[in-house]
Design an enzyme around this catalytic site. Structure first.
Site, PDB file in Angstrom:
ATOM      1  N   ASP A  99      72.029  86.824  33.707  1.00  0.00           N
ATOM      2  CA  ASP A  99      72.363  85.431  33.904  1.00  0.00           C
ATOM      3  C   ASP A  99      73.371  84.990  32.765  1.00  0.00           C
ATOM      4  O   ASP A  99      74.455  85.320  32.572  1.00  0.00           O
ATOM      5  CB  ASP A  99      71.098  84.505  34.203  1.00  0.00           C
ATOM      6  CG  ASP A  99      71.503  83.079  34.348  1.00  0.00           C
ATOM      7  OD1 ASP A  99      72.320  82.827  35.274  1.00  0.00           O
ATOM      8  OD2 ASP A  99      70.638  82.256  34.198  1.00  0.00           O
ATOM      9  N   LYS A 127      75.104  87.230  37.635  1.00  0.00           N
ATOM     10  CA  LYS A 127      75.706  85.842  37.839  1.00  0.00           C
ATOM     11  C   LYS A 127      76.720  85.656  36.834  1.00  0.00           C
ATOM     12  O   LYS A 127      76.256  85.034  35.806  1.00  0.00           O
ATOM     13  CB  LYS A 127      74.430  84.915  37.455  1.00  0.00           C
ATOM     14  CG  LYS A 127      74.184  84.106  38.572  1.00  0.00           C
ATOM     15  CD  LYS A 127      73.109  83.008  38.207  1.00  0.00           C
ATOM     16  CE  LYS A 127      71.857  82.943  38.868  1.00  0.00           C
ATOM     17  NZ  LYS A 127      70.855  82.109  38.405  1.00  0.00           N
ATOM     18  N   VAL A 180      67.634  82.006  42.349  1.00  0.00           N
ATOM     19  CA  VAL A 180      67.129  82.702  43.355  1.00  0.00           C
ATOM     20  C   VAL A 180      65.842  83.221  42.941  1.00  0.00           C
ATOM     21  O   VAL A 180      65.387  83.544  41.803  1.00  0.00           O
ATOM     22  CB  VAL A 180      68.092  83.786  43.826  1.00  0.00           C
ATOM     23  CG1 VAL A 180      69.441  83.439  44.228  1.00  0.00           C
ATOM     24  CG2 VAL A 180      68.424  84.822  42.201  1.00  0.00           C
ATOM     25  N   ARG A 186      57.867  86.592  43.635  1.00  0.00           N
ATOM     26  CA  ARG A 186      58.304  87.789  43.331  1.00  0.00           C
ATOM     27  C   ARG A 186      57.746  88.917  44.397  1.00  0.00           C
ATOM     28  O   ARG A 186      58.627  89.897  44.437  1.00  0.00           O
ATOM     29  CB  ARG A 186      57.418  88.496  42.186  1.00  0.00           C
ATOM     30  CG  ARG A 186      57.921  87.644  40.787  1.00  0.00           C
ATOM     31  CD  ARG A 186      57.184  88.795  39.807  1.00  0.00           C
ATOM     32  NE  ARG A 186      56.797  87.905  38.435  1.00  0.00           N
ATOM     33  CZ  ARG A 186      57.805  87.675  37.733  1.00  0.00           C
ATOM     34  NH1 ARG A 186      59.039  88.328  37.776  1.00  0.00           N
ATOM     35  NH2 ARG A 186      57.527  87.241  36.395  1.00  0.00           N
ATOM     36  N   ASP A 208      61.200  85.589  40.072  1.00  0.00           N
ATOM     37  CA  ASP A 208      60.082  84.619  40.380  1.00  0.00           C
ATOM     38  C   ASP A 208      60.666  83.166  40.017  1.00  0.00           C
ATOM     39  O   ASP A 208      61.738  83.134  39.198  1.00  0.00           O
ATOM     40  CB  ASP A 208      58.718  84.860  39.341  1.00  0.00           C
ATOM     41  CG  ASP A 208      59.144  84.539  37.967  1.00  0.00           C
ATOM     42  OD1 ASP A 208      60.208  85.179  37.308  1.00  0.00           O
ATOM     43  OD2 ASP A 208      58.471  83.653  37.501  1.00  0.00           O
ATOM     44  N   LYS A 260      58.584  91.494  34.023  1.00  0.00           N
ATOM     45  CA  LYS A 260      58.275  92.379  35.195  1.00  0.00           C
ATOM     46  C   LYS A 260      59.334  92.281  36.358  1.00  0.00           C
ATOM     47  O   LYS A 260      59.124  92.781  37.367  1.00  0.00           O
ATOM     48  CB  LYS A 260      57.009  91.022  35.660  1.00  0.00           C
ATOM     49  CG  LYS A 260      56.022  91.206  34.857  1.00  0.00           C
ATOM     50  CD  LYS A 260      54.538  90.604  35.613  1.00  0.00           C
ATOM     51  CE  LYS A 260      54.683  89.157  35.288  1.00  0.00           C
ATOM     52  NZ  LYS A 260      53.575  88.403  35.607  1.00  0.00           N
TER      53      LYS A 260
HETATM   54  P1  IMP Z   1      69.675  85.649  30.975  1.00  0.00           P
HETATM   55  O1  IMP Z   1      69.084  86.019  29.628  1.00  0.00           O
HETATM   56  O2  IMP Z   1      70.279  84.146  31.119  1.00  0.00           O
HETATM   57  O3  IMP Z   1      70.625  86.602  31.226  1.00  0.00           O
HETATM   58  O4  IMP Z   1      68.568  85.608  31.909  1.00  0.00           O
HETATM   59  C1  IMP Z   1      68.028  86.635  32.288  1.00  0.00           C
HETATM   60  C2  IMP Z   1      66.447  86.667  32.674  1.00  0.00           C
HETATM   61  O5  IMP Z   1      66.195  85.248  33.300  1.00  0.00           O
HETATM   62  C3  IMP Z   1      66.438  87.524  33.799  1.00  0.00           C
HETATM   63  O6  IMP Z   1      65.672  88.500  33.483  1.00  0.00           O
HETATM   64  C4  IMP Z   1      65.243  86.545  34.698  1.00  0.00           C
HETATM   65  O7  IMP Z   1      63.776  86.843  34.248  1.00  0.00           O
HETATM   66  C5  IMP Z   1      65.533  84.916  34.622  1.00  0.00           C
HETATM   67  N1  IMP Z   1      66.531  84.564  35.569  1.00  0.00           N
HETATM   68  C6  IMP Z   1      67.884  84.268  35.220  1.00  0.00           C
HETATM   69  N2  IMP Z   1      68.302  83.780  36.432  1.00  0.00           N
HETATM   70  C7  IMP Z   1      67.357  84.050  37.472  1.00  0.00           C
HETATM   71  C8  IMP Z   1      67.300  83.258  38.831  1.00  0.00           C
HETATM   72  O8  IMP Z   1      68.133  82.827  39.466  1.00  0.00           O
HETATM   73  N3  IMP Z   1      66.171  83.678  39.315  1.00  0.00           N
HETATM   74  C9  IMP Z   1      64.994  84.179  38.718  1.00  0.00           C
HETATM   75  N4  IMP Z   1      64.936  84.274  37.450  1.00  0.00           N
HETATM   76  C10 IMP Z   1      66.311  84.101  36.804  1.00  0.00           C
END
Ligand code: IMP
Ligand code: MG
Length: 189
Positions: free
Chosen positions: A109, A139, A161, A173, A167, A49
């Site tokens: 992330d 990030k 964040v 959100r 969220d 979302k």
């Molecule tokens: P990744 O799989 O680690 O790249 O993270 C991606 C998903 O994790 C994003 O689409 C977010 O839903 C969540 N996420 C990662 N870091 C944050 C943050 O700092 N705040 C909120 N959601 C995050």
């Protein structure tokens, strides 16, 4: 209406990106995308979302004809990461054959969500003319797996964040800015 709750902003320790900063950058991205995809059939594919709010603003700054759709991907836990399985919970409503697809994410992330979902490969396999990725936040300090990012709004440091679609446990959100939560909100101190 029940009990009055304190405003969400009370839980924010610091505003990292103001509403004005976000809106200005989203407008720039929309203008850049409009130039890059001039004369092409463009579809934005938002990942639910988190990306919904970014996509809604971005699409209104795109000045060429554009369509949009959404996918939902199950979030990964320790188990899914080792098994490499992330499920597609909601698929596109229509075909993207011969269309130019821009995947819209809220934040990249570690990169595991994009990698384990194979979303880019999946969309490419449906004979899309091209598939690229646009994320509002990047990030890079937390990246564990390489993912190609074609457009990003802002680079953020290694802090959790919230706001503007992002969220914490389903909350925050709807904030129009992006901020860092007070430590006590996490049950920390
Ligand atoms: P990744 O799989 O680690 O790249 O993270 C991606 C998903 O994790 C994003 O689409 C977010 O839903 C969540 N996420 C990662 N870091 C944050 C943050 O700092 N705040 C909120 N959601 C995050
Ligand atoms: Mg997400």
């Amino acid at each position: 209406m029940g009990q009055q709750k304190p405003p969400l902003t009370n839980d924010i320790a610091q505003v990292l990106l103001s509403e004005e900063q976000i809106q200005e950058r989203v407008k720039e991205l929309g203008e850049q995308i409009s130039r890059d995809y001039e004369g092409k059939e463009l579809v934005l594919v938002g990942i639910l979302k988190g990306a919904a709010i970014f996509l809604a603003d971005l699409v209104r700054h795109i000045t060429i004809p554009v369509d949009y759709d959404f996918v939902a991907i199950s979030s990964y836990g320790a188990d899914t990461r080792s098994s490499g399985v992330v499920r597609l919970l909601k698929d596109l409503d229509s075909s993207i054959e011969s269309k130019h697809v821009l995947v819209v994410e809220d934040i990249v992330d570690t990169g595991w969500t994009l990698r384990l979902s194979y979303i880019v490969e999946n969309l490419r396999s449906r004979k899309a003319a091209s598939v690229r990725v646009c994320t509002l936040l990047d990030k890079p300090s937390r990246r564990a797996v390489d993912v190609g990012i074609d457009y990003y709004g802002f680079i953020v440091e290694d802090k959790y964040v919230v706001g503007y679609g992002l969220d914490y446990d389903g909350h925050y959100r709807s904030l129009p800015f992006i901020g860092v939560l007070k430590p006590e909100v996490y049950g920390g101190g």
